[in-house]
Motif scaffolding. Structure first.
Motif, PDB file in Angstrom:
ATOM      1  N   ASN A 167       0.854  -1.191   0.000  1.00 23.08           N
ATOM      2  CA  ASN A 167       0.000   0.000   0.000  1.00 23.08           C
ATOM      3  C   ASN A 167       0.889   1.239   0.000  1.00 23.08           C
ATOM      4  O   ASN A 167       1.307   1.724   1.047  1.00 23.08           O
ATOM      5  CB  ASN A 167      -0.919  -0.016   1.226  1.00 23.08           C
ATOM      6  CG  ASN A 167      -1.854   1.175   1.267  1.00 23.08           C
ATOM      7  OD1 ASN A 167      -1.849   2.006   0.366  1.00 23.08           O
ATOM      8  ND2 ASN A 167      -2.652   1.253   2.317  1.00 23.08           N
ATOM      9  N   PHE A 168       1.156   1.766  -1.188  1.00 18.82           N
ATOM     10  CA  PHE A 168       2.048   2.908  -1.298  1.00 18.82           C
ATOM     11  C   PHE A 168       1.321   4.244  -1.265  1.00 18.82           C
ATOM     12  O   PHE A 168       1.947   5.271  -1.064  1.00 18.82           O
ATOM     13  CB  PHE A 168       2.853   2.822  -2.605  1.00 18.82           C
ATOM     14  CG  PHE A 168       3.855   1.706  -2.599  1.00 18.82           C
ATOM     15  CD1 PHE A 168       4.904   1.691  -1.719  1.00 18.82           C
ATOM     16  CD2 PHE A 168       3.717   0.654  -3.497  1.00 18.82           C
ATOM     17  CE1 PHE A 168       5.825   0.660  -1.719  1.00 18.82           C
ATOM     18  CE2 PHE A 168       4.638  -0.387  -3.510  1.00 18.82           C
ATOM     19  CZ  PHE A 168       5.701  -0.381  -2.614  1.00 18.82           C
ATOM     20  N   GLY A 169       0.021   4.254  -1.493  1.00 14.16           N
ATOM     21  CA  GLY A 169      -0.631   5.559  -1.533  1.00 14.16           C
ATOM     22  C   GLY A 169      -2.137   5.530  -1.457  1.00 14.16           C
ATOM     23  O   GLY A 169      -2.799   6.508  -1.807  1.00 14.16           O
ATOM     24  N   ALA A 170      -2.711   4.419  -1.002  1.00 12.28           N
ATOM     25  CA  ALA A 170      -4.167   4.315  -0.954  1.00 12.28           C
ATOM     26  C   ALA A 170      -4.749   4.804   0.356  1.00 12.28           C
ATOM     27  O   ALA A 170      -5.969   4.812   0.514  1.00 12.28           O
ATOM     28  CB  ALA A 170      -4.591   2.868  -1.191  1.00 12.28           C
ATOM     29  N   GLY A 171      -3.910   5.199   1.304  1.00 17.66           N
ATOM     30  CA  GLY A 171      -4.416   5.604   2.607  1.00 17.66           C
ATOM     31  C   GLY A 171      -4.656   4.411   3.498  1.00 17.66           C
ATOM     32  O   GLY A 171      -4.340   3.268   3.154  1.00 17.66           O
ATOM     33  N   SER A 172      -5.234   4.675   4.674  1.00 19.56           N
ATOM     34  CA  SER A 172      -5.427   3.604   5.654  1.00 19.56           C
ATOM     35  C   SER A 172      -6.886   3.233   5.859  1.00 19.56           C
ATOM     36  O   SER A 172      -7.185   2.376   6.690  1.00 19.56           O
ATOM     37  CB  SER A 172      -4.816   4.021   7.009  1.00 19.56           C
ATOM     38  OG  SER A 172      -3.407   4.165   6.887  1.00 19.56           O
ATOM     39  N   LEU A 173      -7.809   3.849   5.129  1.00 15.44           N
ATOM     40  CA  LEU A 173      -9.210   3.490   5.228  1.00 15.44           C
ATOM     41  C   LEU A 173      -9.488   2.262   4.358  1.00 15.44           C
ATOM     42  O   LEU A 173      -9.042   2.183   3.207  1.00 15.44           O
ATOM     43  CB  LEU A 173     -10.096   4.649   4.777  1.00 15.44           C
ATOM     44  CG  LEU A 173     -10.074   5.907   5.658  1.00 15.44           C
ATOM     45  CD1 LEU A 173     -10.938   6.993   5.028  1.00 15.44           C
ATOM     46  CD2 LEU A 173     -10.546   5.598   7.068  1.00 15.44           C
ATOM     47  N   SER A 174     -10.246   1.319   4.883  1.00 11.51           N
ATOM     48  CA  SER A 174     -10.517   0.074   4.168  1.00 11.51           C
ATOM     49  C   SER A 174     -11.188   0.326   2.825  1.00 11.51           C
ATOM     50  O   SER A 174     -10.834  -0.284   1.805  1.00 11.51           O
ATOM     51  CB  SER A 174     -11.408  -0.841   5.022  1.00 11.51           C
ATOM     52  OG  SER A 174     -10.732  -1.234   6.194  1.00 11.51           O
ATOM     53  N   GLU A 175     -12.164   1.240   2.798  1.00 15.45           N
ATOM     54  CA  GLU A 175     -12.885   1.511   1.554  1.00 15.45           C
ATOM     55  C   GLU A 175     -11.950   2.065   0.488  1.00 15.45           C
ATOM     56  O   GLU A 175     -12.019   1.690  -0.683  1.00 15.45           O
ATOM     57  CB  GLU A 175     -14.032   2.484   1.809  1.00 15.45           C
ATOM     58  CG  GLU A 175     -15.184   1.895   2.604  1.00 15.45           C
ATOM     59  CD  GLU A 175     -14.880   1.823   4.102  1.00 15.45           C
ATOM     60  OE1 GLU A 175     -13.826   2.357   4.518  1.00 15.45           O
ATOM     61  OE2 GLU A 175     -15.676   1.232   4.843  1.00 15.45           O
ATOM     62  N   ALA A 176     -11.053   2.975   0.887  1.00 13.82           N
ATOM     63  CA  ALA A 176     -10.122   3.564  -0.069  1.00 13.82           C
ATOM     64  C   ALA A 176      -9.138   2.520  -0.587  1.00 13.82           C
ATOM     65  O   ALA A 176      -8.783   2.506  -1.767  1.00 13.82           O
ATOM     66  CB  ALA A 176      -9.369   4.726   0.583  1.00 13.82           C
ATOM     67  N   ILE A 177      -8.696   1.629   0.286  1.00 14.91           N
ATOM     68  CA  ILE A 177      -7.749   0.583  -0.124  1.00 14.91           C
ATOM     69  C   ILE A 177      -8.406  -0.359  -1.126  1.00 14.91           C
ATOM     70  O   ILE A 177      -7.852  -0.670  -2.186  1.00 14.91           O
ATOM     71  CB  ILE A 177      -7.251  -0.192   1.114  1.00 14.91           C
ATOM     72  CG1 ILE A 177      -6.396   0.708   2.006  1.00 14.91           C
ATOM     73  CG2 ILE A 177      -6.457  -1.426   0.688  1.00 14.91           C
ATOM     74  CD1 ILE A 177      -6.053   0.088   3.344  1.00 14.91           C
ATOM     75  N   LEU A 178      -9.597  -0.828  -0.820  1.00 16.92           N
ATOM     76  CA  LEU A 178     -10.283  -1.773  -1.687  1.00 16.92           C
ATOM     77  C   LEU A 178     -10.621  -1.151  -3.041  1.00 16.92           C
ATOM     78  O   LEU A 178     -10.518  -1.800  -4.083  1.00 16.92           O
ATOM     79  CB  LEU A 178     -11.551  -2.273  -1.008  1.00 16.92           C
ATOM     80  CG  LEU A 178     -11.319  -3.300   0.116  1.00 16.92           C
ATOM     81  CD1 LEU A 178     -12.536  -3.397   1.006  1.00 16.92           C
ATOM     82  CD2 LEU A 178     -10.956  -4.651  -0.452  1.00 16.92           C
ATOM     83  N   LYS A 179     -11.000   0.125  -3.019  1.00 21.85           N
ATOM     84  CA  LYS A 179     -11.331   0.788  -4.270  1.00 21.85           C
ATOM     85  C   LYS A 179     -10.082   1.017  -5.108  1.00 21.85           C
ATOM     86  O   LYS A 179     -10.090   0.839  -6.333  1.00 21.85           O
ATOM     87  CB  LYS A 179     -12.025   2.111  -3.975  1.00 21.85           C
ATOM     88  CG  LYS A 179     -12.654   2.763  -5.184  1.00 21.85           C
ATOM     89  CD  LYS A 179     -13.530   3.931  -4.758  1.00 21.85           C
ATOM     90  CE  LYS A 179     -14.212   4.552  -5.954  1.00 21.85           C
ATOM     91  NZ  LYS A 179     -15.100   5.671  -5.558  1.00 21.85           N
ATOM     92  N   SER A 180      -8.968   1.397  -4.476  1.00 25.88           N
ATOM     93  CA  SER A 180      -7.731   1.654  -5.197  1.00 25.88           C
ATOM     94  C   SER A 180      -7.169   0.389  -5.817  1.00 25.88           C
ATOM     95  O   SER A 180      -6.570   0.428  -6.895  1.00 25.88           O
ATOM     96  CB  SER A 180      -6.710   2.282  -4.251  1.00 25.88           C
ATOM     97  OG  SER A 180      -5.452   2.417  -4.867  1.00 25.88           O
TER      98      SER A 180
END
Length: 535
Positions: free
Chosen positions: A186-199
């Motif tokens: 995870n280099f830049g998706a943030g730490s929120l689960s929704e943002a990670i899954l979407k990215s």
């Protein structure tokens, strides 16, 4: 149809055209007599209609229109032997055309029936379904088995009992690791689960139903694929994602060295974990120690083409197809079974066009230079420029085929060819022992122009016919078409009986034959036969 019948039917149509030429378009009259219920796809008699009759099939309307003209009518309206000969020749042509169309209608109907039967028998993964597994704590993590530029993969085992299809519990030895867990960087998706899954939603394209918790699935995938989540059907030659979830990065073996920011708890210390089946090795590692026989090599090539065809039908272009991204296991006969994995660079579209607007240099082409199709490598960004990926993965399969048959990828390394500038005559020769049909498929896949390159479906049909139906291609006329249709019916019966008497999904060859029959299209099959017969 007897010769007498052909002549009588042909003369009847010829007379009809001549008599009604002044009253209405004779082309419409003939078309009305020959019209049939349109099949699902337009059928063109390419390979099996004799060359001397193709003119009548393709320009019947134009011929009838000529007969309408006053000049032609005055010249041939008489009853001389010469004029009767002209009408007789025309009648024979039309009669043969009608017979050809009748054969086509029968063959198209047979193909549609076969396809319907086998499409009902959807591929089901042999791995047992999960009842849980949405947390990292649900798994026992073993050793690291792979690493790439975007992820690291560990062997794993479920610490809960998987549920069998019958609802019973299955025991699992603690030392077994039937699963693999892929931890994304995870280099830049943030730490929120929704943002990670979407990215990282491209990794979820081959996800099974309920791979992501239901309350998150719609929200996660809407932004990437439209109003509904992109859902791809299972296929024996495409990886299946069983679970996907986010979690804090744990102190896994080698994590501190490979990804120090996450392992130290700094920055984005939460990432995506993907659970899949654990495969023994990659295609590249297998080919480093083994040279498959030419028949096994053809089966391996065919599996890649079936996988790529499935992706195209589902509106997905892999864009990074290489031997490192193909996983491998063995069936009961020790035949390699290949699955396409690693969808991090894929293009997934609900409209299945597989066309990407290339408006600027910031748009990711995907893939590596050594396996990038010419139309992708040579694309120049600009207004209105679009990259068509519909046959790019098939081109990559042609390059990987060299590795399968013991050669180096001709586009790999500084001394290799460049896909943006090579000429087809520069392609290195394959080993002489490789069957001619297989060599023909590879050469066709590596054609520079996509319009001259067969689709993955047509190339796969060529190999199917070469492996199991070559004797059915005895002619290039309607009799050959009928024999091919008879072979298809026999092949269907054999595959159905084999499926009823043995374990499903156990044999690579049985899986391939089911894939072939479930995707059967007369037009594609005819094109494949034409390539085999005429090159």
């Amino acid at each position: 149809m007897s010769v007498k019948h052909v002549l009588s039917r042909g003369l009847e149509f010829g007379r009809c055209v001549c008599q009604l030429g002044f009253l209405k378009s004779a082309g419409r009259v003939v078309a009305g007599n020959l019209r049939a219920a349109p099949p699902a796809r337009t059928v063109q008699p390419r390979a099996f209609l004799p060359t001397r009759y193709r003119y009548y099939r393709t320009s019947l309307g134009g011929l009838a229109a000529r007969l309408q003209s006053a000049a032609v009518w005055r010249r041939f309206a008489g009853g001389s032997p010469r004029n009767r000969s002209v009408l007789l020749a025309f009648g024979v042509g039309v009669g043969l055309i009608e017979q050809q169309l009748e054969d086509e209608r029968g063959s198209a109907a047979a193909c549609q029936e076969i396809q319907a039967v086998f499409r009902k028998k959807r591929f089901q993964s042999p791995l047992k379904q999960f009842a849980s597994g949405y947390k990292l704590e649900d798994y026992k993590i073993g050793n690291r088995i792979g690493k790439g530029s975007h992820a690291v993969v560990y062997e794993a085992a479920a610490q809960f009992a998987p549920v069998t299809e019958s609802g019973g519990k299955s025991r699992q030895r603690e030392e077994d690791f039937p699963l693999a867990i892929k931890m994304m960087w995870n280099f830049g998706a943030g730490s929120l689960s929704e943002a990670i899954l979407k990215s990282m939603s491209q990794e979820l394209v081959p996800a099974a139903p309920r791979a992501v918790k239901q309350e998150k699935e719609q929200m996660i995938l809407d932004g990437q694929f439209g109003n509904q989540p992109k859902r791809m059907l299972a296929h024996p030659n495409v990886i299946r994602v069983y679970r996907a979830f986010t979690a804090d990065v744990p102190p896994l073996p080698g994590a501190r060295e490979q990804h120090p920011d996450d392992s130290a708890g700094l920055g984005n210390n939460r990432t995506l974990f993907v659970v899949m089946k654990n495969y023994p090795c990659t295609l590249r590692l297998f080919l480093e120690v083994t040279t498959p026989s030419h028949r096994v090599g053809a089966l391996m090539l065919l599996q890649l083409l079936e996988g790529v065809d499935h992706l195209c039908r589902q509106g997905v272009a892999h864009r990074d197809l290489k031997s490192d991204n193909v996983l491998l296991e063995f069936d009961s006969g020790y035949c390699p079974r290949l699955v396409i994995a690693d969808f991090g660079s894929c293009l997934a579209q609900r409209d299945s066009s597989l066309q990407l607007p290339f408006s600027g240099a910031w748009v990711d082409r995907g893939g590596s230079a050594s396996l990038m199709a010419p139309e992708v490598a040579t694309a120049v960004p600009g207004s209105g420029v679009v990259i068509d990926y519909s046959r790019a993965d098939a081109w990559a399969v042609g390059a990987i085929a060299y590795e399968i048959f013991g050669q180096r990828n001709p586009f790999d390394g500084a001394v290799g060819l460049e896909s943006r500038s090579y000429e087809e005559k520069q392609l290195p020769p394959l080993p002489a022992a490789v069957p001619a049909d297989v060599q023909s498929v590879i050469r066709l896949l590596l054609r520079r122009k996509p319009s001259k390159r067969p689709s993955a479906r047509v190339a796969a049909d060529m190999l199917h016919l070469s492996l199991w139906g070559r004797k059915a291609l005895v002619g290039h006329d309607s009799a050959g078409m009928r024999k091919l249709a008879d072979w298809l019916l026999c092949q269907s019966a054999v595959v159905l009986l084999r499926g009823c008497s043995g374990p499903k999904g156990d044999s690579v060859e049985a899986e391939l034959q089911r894939c072939f029959l479930s995707n059967l299209e007369l037009e594609d099959l005819r094109t494949a036969a034409g390539f085999l017969l005429y090159g």
